[in-house]
Design an enzyme around this catalytic site. Structure first.
Site, PDB file in Angstrom:
ATOM      1  N   CYS A  32      -1.915  60.294 -17.860  1.00 50.26           N
ATOM      2  CA  CYS A  32      -1.237  61.480 -17.399  1.00 50.26           C
ATOM      3  C   CYS A  32      -1.759  62.131 -16.009  1.00 50.26           C
ATOM      4  O   CYS A  32      -1.335  62.782 -14.902  1.00 50.26           O
ATOM      5  CB  CYS A  32      -1.499  62.699 -18.385  1.00 50.26           C
ATOM      6  SG  CYS A  32       0.004  62.471 -19.511  1.00 50.26           S
ATOM      7  N   THR A  86      -2.058  61.483 -24.597  1.00 51.40           N
ATOM      8  CA  THR A  86      -2.918  62.276 -25.333  1.00 51.40           C
ATOM      9  C   THR A  86      -3.459  63.465 -24.242  1.00 51.40           C
ATOM     10  O   THR A  86      -3.059  63.592 -23.214  1.00 51.40           O
ATOM     11  CB  THR A  86      -4.162  61.655 -25.983  1.00 51.40           C
ATOM     12  OG1 THR A  86      -4.901  61.090 -24.713  1.00 51.40           O
ATOM     13  CG2 THR A  86      -3.788  60.535 -26.812  1.00 51.40           C
ATOM     14  N   GLN A 101      -6.184  64.037 -23.414  1.00 49.64           N
ATOM     15  CA  GLN A 101      -7.138  63.525 -22.318  1.00 49.64           C
ATOM     16  C   GLN A 101      -6.769  62.334 -21.884  1.00 49.64           C
ATOM     17  O   GLN A 101      -7.421  61.494 -21.583  1.00 49.64           O
ATOM     18  CB  GLN A 101      -8.658  63.255 -23.034  1.00 49.64           C
ATOM     19  CG  GLN A 101      -9.118  64.493 -23.197  1.00 49.64           C
ATOM     20  CD  GLN A 101      -9.481  65.331 -22.013  1.00 49.64           C
ATOM     21  OE1 GLN A 101      -9.593  64.850 -20.945  1.00 49.64           O
ATOM     22  NE2 GLN A 101      -9.631  66.836 -22.168  1.00 49.64           N
ATOM     23  N   SER A 102      -5.279  62.089 -21.796  1.00 54.81           N
ATOM     24  CA  SER A 102      -4.894  61.038 -21.085  1.00 54.81           C
ATOM     25  C   SER A 102      -5.266  60.673 -19.596  1.00 54.81           C
ATOM     26  O   SER A 102      -4.970  61.625 -18.835  1.00 54.81           O
ATOM     27  CB  SER A 102      -3.207  61.082 -21.237  1.00 54.81           C
ATOM     28  OG  SER A 102      -2.686  60.221 -20.263  1.00 54.81           O
ATOM     29  N   ASN A 103      -5.790  59.468 -19.582  1.00 53.43           N
ATOM     30  CA  ASN A 103      -5.876  59.073 -18.109  1.00 53.43           C
ATOM     31  C   ASN A 103      -4.688  58.748 -17.353  1.00 53.43           C
ATOM     32  O   ASN A 103      -4.447  59.205 -16.005  1.00 53.43           O
ATOM     33  CB  ASN A 103      -6.840  57.775 -18.050  1.00 53.43           C
ATOM     34  CG  ASN A 103      -8.310  58.211 -18.646  1.00 53.43           C
ATOM     35  OD1 ASN A 103      -8.823  58.954 -18.207  1.00 53.43           O
ATOM     36  ND2 ASN A 103      -8.431  57.172 -19.577  1.00 53.43           N
TER      37      ASN A 103
END
Ligand SMILES: Cc1ncc(COP(=O)(O)O)c(C=O)c1O
Length: 335
Positions: free
Chosen positions: A76, A70, A72-74
Site C-alpha cells: 500500500c 494490512t 502496515q502494508s508495504n
C-alpha cells in the site's frame, strides 16, 4: 499477448554487499542484494513489481490505483508513493480500524495523499469484492481505476522479479560472485516466481530458494506455480515451471504480523553486526530461517549465498515498544 510496457521506477542495479562478519562466523560467503534500496521512498520489492503493474495501468489510461493490505502494508505504501510520483490517485483498502495516530507505513500512506478505507476482518475476507466496489465508485465519479492485487502478486507484478534475475545474471557476468543460491522472502511467492522465470530466460546459474514467512509451504508452491503458468500462457514465455520449487520451510512463526523475539533479535543482530536494518514482519523471519539453516549445515545452500533484502524498514517503528524492551534488557548480542 505482449508483456505490458515497463514504467522505469527502480534505481537499478541494486548493490550487492558481502556480510563479512556473518560470513566468517558461518563459514560461508553470505551476501545481500540491496533491493531495500530500489528507491521511491525505499519501496523495496514492490517497486520492481510496480514497474510493470503501473506500466499496464498507464497504458490502459488509468488515473487511480486501487490496492489492499494490512495497516502496515508495504505494498500500500509503495502504491501510494508511485501514485504521488506519477500524479495518479491511490485508494487503499486496509485491514483494521483507523488508529488514533498514524505510524510506519500508514503514516506514509497518508503523507503521500492516499485515500484510505478501513475494512473489518470480515470485510477483508471478501477483499476482492471491496476492491471491485471501490473501482465502481471511481468509475461513478468519472475516474479510471486499475486494481493491484495484494502484494502486487500476479503474473504482471512477477515480471519485476523476472527482471531482477536478469539484472543479477548481468551483475554476475560483470564480476559479482557466481552465487550457488539466491534466497528471497516469500509471502505470496510472486517475487520468487519472477526470479524462477528470469533464471531460465537469463541463464542465472543460482538455485532460487524462498522462505515462506506466513503461509504453509504447499500453498506458496501452488501460488508460485500458478503465477508462472499464467505468465507463460499470457506472455508466451519459453520457460517451464520447475519440477521442484525450493523453500526453507518451518520459519512462518505465528503468522505474518505476529512478530516474536527471534525475529526482533535477528533485526538487532544484523543491525549491529553489519549496519543493515531488516524489517520484523518479512525479511527478519526469512533471514532468521536462512541463518538457522546455515548454522545447522553451513554448506546446505552451497558456498556463496545471496539473500535479496526486499525492504519494509518502516514497519520497524510500530514495533518500538517490543524493540525497546529487548534493547534495554540483557546484552542481546556480543561478537
Ligand atoms: C518487505 C517484503 N518482503 C517480501 C515480501 C513478499 O513478497 P511476495 O508476496 O512476492 O512473496 C513482501 C510482501 O508481501 C514485503 O513487503
Amino acid at each position: 499477448m505482449a508483456v505490458p510496457p515497463r514504467y522505469p521506477l527502480v534505481l537499478a542495479p541494486t548493490p550487492i554487499l558481502k556480510l563479512d562478519r556473518l560470513s566468517a562466523q558461518l563459514g560461508v560467503e553470505l551476501y545481500l542484494k540491496r533491493d531495500d534500496l530500489t528507491g521511491l521512498l525505499e519501496s523495496g520489492n514492490k517497486v520492481r513489481k510496480l514497474e510493470f503493474l503501473v506500466g499496464e495501468a498507464t497504458a490502459q489510461g488509468a488515473d487511480t490505483l486501487i490496492t489492499c493490505g494490512t495497516l502496515q502494508s508495504n505494498c500500500c505504501r509503495a502504491v501510494s508513493a508511485v501514485a504521488a510520483r506519477l500524479g495518479l490517485r491511490a485508494v487503499l483498502a486496509v485491514k483494521g480500524g483507523k488508529p488514533e495516530a498514524y505510524d510506519g507505513n500508514l503514516l506514509l500512506d497518508r503523507l503521500l495523499g492516499a485515500d484510505i478505507r478501513y475494512l473489518s476482518g470480515a470485510e477483508f475476507e471478501r477483499v476482492d469484492e471491496a476492491l471491485a466496489d471501490l473501482a465502481d465508485e471511481v468509475r461513478a465519479r468519472g475516474g479510471r481505476p486499475y486494481i493491484i492485487p495484494e502484494s502486487g502478486s500476479n503474473e504482471v507484478g512477477a515480471l519485476g522479479y523476472l527482471e531482477c534475475a536478469v539484472e543479477l545474471a548481468g551483475q554476475i557476468g560483470q564480476g559479482a560472485p557466481r552465487f550457488d543460491t539466491v534466497v528471497i522472502t516469500a509471502f505470496s511467492g510472486g517475487s520468487q516466481a519472477g526470479l524462477l522465470m528470469g533464471k531460465q530466460l537469463a541463464g542465472l546459474p543460482s538455485e532460487i530458494v524462498g522462505v515462506p514467512i506466513a503461509l504453509p509451504a504447499d500453498r506458496v508452491r501452488d501460488s508460485i506455480a500458478r503465477t508462472m503458468v499464467k505468465a507463460i500462457t499470457r506472455f508466451g514465455l519459453a520457460i517451464e515451471v520447475p519440477k521442484t520449487i525450493h523453500l526453507l520451510d518451518g520459519y512462518q512463526g505465528r503468522g505474518r504480523a505476529a512478530v516474536g523475539d527471534e525475529e526482533l533479535r535477528t533485526v538487532v543482530q544484523l543491525a549491529r553486526q553489519e549496519g543493515v536494518a531488516l524489517d520484523p514482519v518479512y525479511t527478519a523471519k526469512a533471514f532468521a530461517g536462512l541463518l538457522d539453516t546455515l548454522r545447522k549445515d553451513p554448506q546446505a545452500l552451497g558456498q556463496r549465498v545471496c539473500f535479496i533484502h526486499t525492504g519494509g524498514i518502516f514497519s520497524l517503528f510500530p514495533f518500538r515498544a517490543e524493540l525497546s524492551r529487548l534493547l534495554d534488557g540483557e546484552p542481546l548480542f556480543s561478537a
